[in-house]
Write an enzyme that holds these catalytic residues in place. Structure first.
Site, short mmCIF file in Angstrom:
data_model
loop_
_atom_site.label_atom_id
_atom_site.label_comp_id
_atom_site.label_asym_id
_atom_site.label_seq_id
_atom_site.Cartn_x
_atom_site.Cartn_y
_atom_site.Cartn_z
N MET A 292 0.81 -1.20 0.00
CA MET A 292 0.00 0.00 0.00
C MET A 292 0.85 1.26 0.00
O MET A 292 0.50 2.24 -0.66
CB MET A 292 -0.90 -0.03 1.24
CG MET A 292 -2.07 0.86 1.18
SD MET A 292 -3.20 0.46 -0.18
CE MET A 292 -4.65 0.01 0.75
N TYR A 440 -9.32 5.49 -4.69
CA TYR A 440 -8.73 4.16 -4.40
C TYR A 440 -7.37 4.22 -3.68
O TYR A 440 -6.80 5.27 -3.56
CB TYR A 440 -8.74 3.23 -5.60
CG TYR A 440 -7.97 3.52 -6.85
CD1 TYR A 440 -6.96 4.44 -6.95
CD2 TYR A 440 -8.27 2.76 -8.00
CE1 TYR A 440 -6.27 4.62 -8.13
CE2 TYR A 440 -7.59 2.95 -9.20
CZ TYR A 440 -6.58 3.88 -9.25
OH TYR A 440 -5.91 4.05 -10.41
N GLU A 441 -6.96 3.10 -3.17
CA GLU A 441 -5.79 3.00 -2.27
C GLU A 441 -5.94 3.89 -1.04
O GLU A 441 -4.98 4.47 -0.55
CB GLU A 441 -4.48 3.35 -3.01
CG GLU A 441 -4.19 2.57 -4.26
CD GLU A 441 -4.17 1.06 -4.06
OE1 GLU A 441 -3.99 0.61 -2.91
OE2 GLU A 441 -4.35 0.34 -5.04
N GLY A 442 -7.15 3.96 -0.52
CA GLY A 442 -7.43 4.83 0.63
C GLY A 442 -7.90 6.17 0.11
O GLY A 442 -7.13 6.89 -0.52
#
Lengths: 593, 593
Positions: A292, A440-442
């Site tokens: 991440m 996306y990705e947080g």
């Protein structure tokens, strides 16, 4: 059709003139080959791939999209061939370990490679980035057998990797996930559950897929501390490396999205699929963050990739499209109207865009140099210092790169007037494509909460202090430089205000449980604008030192001035809004919304 | 699927409690029937149409889009039937003259009707709005014969009207247009040329189309002073009102757009089409503004229409979706997570959205009351004063309604996380649909230039002074009202700063030819935020006076406080940016972009 040619000169300026990256990188163990010449050659090579292969299928990819039938995904025309060229060029393993076929080159270089790939074709670029994230996790956590079974094929790009986190009821809150992993007698696990929003979960471009799936073991504690990570290949891998039986999972459907239409997003159903534990039981979230952290910096670069293409397209259009006259009188009296670039509004949109793109590019390069230092430096204290800087900057790069990336794409669309709204010019595709990067990705709010709720709090602000020491060292070096006062002055002011605001926020966070959450997005934006001001100071310093190209230096000064005079002042309002606290946010009863 | 139920209570609050519209309107000649009861009944009736007929085909309309074959346009399923219901309800002629079958009702009511139609189905709502603009122009400029030939069929909605302005090389700069009109012996003209971006230029929903086409006569002066307007029907109209020969124009193609996919946008080719001069020769632009002024206010309402639907959808989702826990501890301990509305970020997005929607709605109602006064008041001075207010507010309603409309749609999409990016929830459609409103009927920068370059300059600031007198009268009335100090205080401050900034800008405009253009967008935004603050003061005043519903009053106070504390402070940065002037915008050489 959008306009994009790889801004190699800008990239080299940041890499060599602003940060002297090769000096730092070649001094690190394993990177002695990463000279300026080698990096330039790599960038040249990638530029050919981007301009010649990836860009030409970007618009057709959007129009055609992905199709789904009987569990099979077909990508748009030309994608498989383009991906093959990408893989054959060795790009998938650029930073991977040489032991598994990788080139072992610095992350710094990978950033620039990814930036240009994203500018050319954001959808296509997402596929290998997911494989790269998976490679990182396998490299960090895999057993020797796991590494040798999977890594060579992934490093070569022959197999697709992907991350399987989200479930219908579990997005930002992964603690809620329900996918189950039941141990088998042979040491493997049976994985059962449904995952959604799985980018690259299924397609016809690679011979195998390797899913990293988050799931719960039978004895797992509740919440996020009970999540484990599993390697779940589409085709099982025989001991000799050949492909065996089809595993028990498949795509149930694909999503119809706003943009990124050539990047497939799958619903994945695991029906007792065979998987193997990666890393320790119940420590899956820590493993996920190995991927991440890289992916978040990567997504920040996606924002800036799109912004660069939007800028180039809008600048080209603005110099070509004639409409109206300059306020100072006809600039082009022989034509019935002047190019719209004479109008202050059009120039302001372009200058805003460029001042943001160049600042985020510089910040990304600086951050990735620190990623490389944090991985490779022989001195643990230096590694820690660099890692602190990366940790602090990751949410800023992700949220500001994508938030401003969206804003730049939108403001560049506006340069085209009505022509921006129709498909032909490609601008509306950029706006649609980049929008997902804020999510996306947080989501960007998750980034802001990571900054104020976690990163600022580590050991009494150790990360913040590490960054302040860097800025202060720049300012000290430039003390008395009258030619830079118009840049260092606003930076000093912004840093002082940011320090005061950070102290205020720390105090507020102790008094008001909602204080940090109320402040997070605006505080992050304030921080980002201040970091950009610092980047502009460093770029101006380097540009003034460059005596071989007066026009280049003049351009940097002009764009930097625009930033200081017309973008940085946004901090005044952000300051006021952060200090307004959470009262007016929390007062309204839920039922009244 | 988006969520929308017509906010009748909010609309009535603004109409009756805040502005006592019926008192003003019924006192105007011709509006004696427009009582509060009648207006309420009209709104109720329209709400049924919106919720029952227009909303259900909004998402399918987007997915299906318009199709084009052999010059014929087919609209998505259900559109023709829905439009028929709209027309049969008499909605097309709501404000039209009773003489031609119209209902002769106030523009104020039409605003609210249009707002709800736009919320339910922006694409469908655009068709009749174009007919209505055409009706206005015909009513104002047509001969008795022209009126009787066209108006009854347009007022009933049987025929579609549209405005044909833009050409491939002439968008914001209409002076460049080339379409030719050559006089025929019978008093008609032969129109030849190509028009683009023609909304509703062709479709199968009505039996005839009436195009108002801008073109040049053979003796026309160059530029915008040589443009005339022509009535060009698709089927010629016989003396008895029946339809005659097909005219010589047709759709050459339709555009593929980012959004508004159920609203057809045509390229129209006129090949010696028969047309009749509307109004005076060479005065076509003045005629166009008869339509344009209404259309600009209408487009502002489109922004807010979409914002309302986005808000309602996001608020519903935020109360339903569970993810994470409240910072103060579990709000819903029986469930595995709390509804996301507990999180400050989600609440802030919703409150921002609502504070903007309610302010723009109030501003639009107030502006339309002034439209009605400017049309109907027996006292010329009152008409002029009202017209001044409308003239000043039109660019603000258009640019802020749509600019903030886009921002609200985007921030509400973000509430959905990844679910906002996929088609299913309808949020990404809202973002795509509303984006055009920032562009058409004059881009938002054209609005800002209209404000600073034209409206502020009329007779030494007569329009600005007219507006200031209104605000000062509100502030005087509320002097000493301690319960309103938290609202009137920030308003007073903003108005004072706006006055100072306006003076600065006027001086700057004299010194620097690019000064106004450099300031325009940010100045307009500053002005808009100040006007919104005024609207909030008026809404709070009315809410406090409403003693029958404590919860309603409490909600208004909470949303108003959010606006004052967390939205209005944006003016601080806008002030600084406006005062930064044009130097940093104009410095960079054209070739360096």
């Amino acid at each position: 059709m959008t306009v994009y040619s790889v801004p190699l000169r800008e990239m080299r300026f940041v890499l060599h003139d602003v940060f002297r990256a090769a000096d730092t990188l070649t001094a690190l163990p394993g990177f002695s080959d990463s000279t300026a010449d080698l990096m330039d050659a790599v960038l040249d090579e990638c530029a050919k791939l981007c301009e010649g292969v990836l860009l030409p299928i970007n618009q057709s990819g959007d129009q055609e999209g992905c199709s789904f039938k009987d569990g099979k995904v077909t990508l748009p025309k030309g994608f498989t061939e383009a991906y093959k060229q990408y893989a054959e060029g060795g790009w998938c393993g650029l930073t991977a370990e040489p032991e598994f076929g990788g080139q072992g080159l610095p992350e710094t270089l990978d950033y620039l490679v990814n930036e240009m790939i994203g500018s050319a074709n954001l959808s296509l670029g997402l596929y290998p980035s997911l494989t790269q994230g998976t490679i990182l996790a396998l490299t960090a956590l895999g057993t020797a057998e796991q590494k040798s079974a999977y890594l060579p094929k992934m490093v070569s790009g022959a197999w697709q990797g992907c991350m399987c986190l989200t479930e219908p009821h579990a997005g930002s809150d992964l603690g809620l996930l329900r996918t189950k992993a039941v141990p088998n007698a042979d040491g493997s696990y049976s994985i059962t559950g449904t995952k959604i929003f799985i980018s690259a979960g299924e397609h016809d471009m690679t011979e195998n897929h390797v899913h990293l799936v988050l799931a719960r073991l039978p004895d797992a504690p509740e919440g996020s501390r009970g999540i484990s990570m599993f390697i779940v290949p589409k085709y099982l891998v025989n001991a000799d490396g050949s492909l065996g039986a089809r595993n028990a999972f498949s795509a149930g459907s694909i999503e119809h999205k706003m943009g990124m239409k050539a990047s497939v997003t799958c619903v994945m159903n695991y029906d007792g699929a065979k998987g193997w534990l990666l890393g320790q039981a119940h420590k899956g979230l820590a493993g996920m963050f190995v991927m991440m952290n890289k992916e978040r910096l990567f997504v920040g670069s996606q924002g800036i990739s799109v912004a660069e293409t939007a800028y180039q397209s809008a600048a080209t259009y603005a110099k070509d499209r004639i409409q109206g006259r300059a306020a100072t009188g006809p600039a082009n009296p022989d034509k019935p109207a002047d190019a719209i670039i004479v109008h202050p509004d059009i120039r302001a949109r372009l200058l805003f865009s460029r001042s943001i793109v160049e600042a985020v590019r510089a910040l990304s390069v600086w951050t990735h140099i620190n990623v490389d230092i944090s991985h490779k430096h022989p001195d643990a204290a230096r590694r820690q210092h660099a890692d602190d800087l990366v940790g602090l900057m990751t949410p800023i790069v992700k949220a500001c790169g994508t938030g401003y990336g969206s804003e730049v794409a939108n403001t560049c669309l506006q340069v085209f007037g009505g022509h921006g709204y129709i498909r032909e010019h490609g601008m509306e595709q950029l706006v649609r494509d980049v929008r997902i990067t804020e999510i996306y990705e947080g989501t960007n709010t998750i980034q802001a909460l990571d900054l104020v709720g976690r990163k600022l709090g580590i050991e009494g602000g150790r990360l913040f202090k590490a960054w302040i020491s860097e800025v202060e060292s720049s300012l000290k070096r430039l003390e008395g430089r009258n030619d830079m006062g118009e840049f260092t002055g606003p930076l000093k002011d912004a840093v002082a205000r940011l320090q005061a605001l950070t102290m205020w926020l720390t105090e507020e966070g102790k008094k008001d449980p909602n204080g940090r959450g109320a402040a997070a997005n605006d505080y992050l934006r304030f921080f980002g604008l201040t970091v950009f001001a610092w980047m502009w100071v460093l770029m101006i310093e380097a540009a003034l030192a460059k005596t071989d190209d007066a026009a280049f230096t003049a351009t940097k000064l002009a764009v930097g001035r625009y930033y200081m005079q017309r973008v940085l002042p946004q901090i005044a309002s952000l300051d006021a809004v952060v200090r307004a606290g959470s009262t007016s946010i929390m007062a309204l009863a839920e039922g009244a919304f």
